[in-house]
Design an enzyme around this catalytic site. Structure first.
Site, mmCIF file in Angstrom:
data_model
loop_
_atom_site.group_PDB
_atom_site.id
_atom_site.type_symbol
_atom_site.label_atom_id
_atom_site.label_comp_id
_atom_site.label_asym_id
_atom_site.label_seq_id
_atom_site.Cartn_x
_atom_site.Cartn_y
_atom_site.Cartn_z
ATOM 1 C CG HIS A 62 -2.039 -1.043 1.578
ATOM 2 N ND1 HIS A 62 -1.881 -1.686 2.879
ATOM 3 C CD2 HIS A 62 -2.289 -1.733 0.403
ATOM 4 C CE1 HIS A 62 -2.804 -2.859 2.541
ATOM 5 N NE2 HIS A 62 -3.063 -2.833 1.134
ATOM 6 C CE1 TYR A 132 -0.509 1.756 9.019
ATOM 7 C CE2 TYR A 132 -0.669 -0.456 9.893
ATOM 8 C CZ TYR A 132 -1.017 0.707 9.127
ATOM 9 O OH TYR A 132 -2.201 0.429 8.597
#
Length: 182
Positions: A62, A132
């Site tokens: 991504h 993250y």
């Protein structure tokens, strides 16, 4: 924290420097000043968590297109992953190169992924949790990706893919794209 340059321009592996005693340890996982000293963006605006039940689950590759590109700071909190990043910045000396990192709850390493990189990870165990930080909020219209099995990338995944989303298995091959990557 120790900032270790990777083979890809501007990406860093970060090792924590735990301070321990009989209670366990304490370690800094992010410090704006330390990041700035290395030239890294630390203006994180969002934190995401991913939980994967099955070993061999693949998420990605991504990225968000400009102007919504994002820097990421990735850490595995439970279990183990192999994290793969691909430099898709046309003007970079490491354009279209990838590198693989094993991030685990045991080694506590983090990966700094700059804007202009496609990002993916595969779980190496069952019940894996990844967290993250990102420097841009999610912009659905700017979401894009690369196919994990694109021969142009030559990524050799450590396990067969057991679970992948329809979207991630359907990104166009690089040779089929009509627009630039980043």
């Amino acid at each position: 924290m120790k900032f270790i340059e990777t083979n890809l321009k501007d990406a860093f592996l970060i090792e924590l420097e735990p301070r321990g005693d009989d209670r366990g340890f304490f370690a800094r996982t992010m410090c704006r000043d330390e990041f700035a000293n290395v030239g890294l963006n630390s203006d994180f605006v969002q934190q995401n968590t991913s939980f994967s039940v099955h070993r061999g689950t693949l998420r990605g590759l991504h990225y968000q297109t400009p102007p919504h590109g994002e820097d990421k700071l990735v850490r595995c909190l439970q279990g183990a992953i192999v994290d793969v990043i691909v430099d898709i910045r046309k003007d970079s000396p490491t354009y279209m190169q990838h590198q693989m990192f094993e991030l685990t709850s045991r080694n506590r390493q983090q990966l700094y992924v700059p804007k202009g990189f496609a990002h993916s990870f595969m779980t190496l165990e069952d019940n894996v949790e990844v967290s993250y930080l990102v420097t841009a909020t999610y912009a659905p219209g700017s979401e894009d990706g690369l196919r994990y099995d694109d021969e142009r990338l030559g990524i050799e995944w450590p396990l067969p893919v057991s679970v992948i989303s329809e979207k991630d298995s359907s990104w166009p091959l690089i040779s089929e794209r009509t627009t630039t990557l980043y």
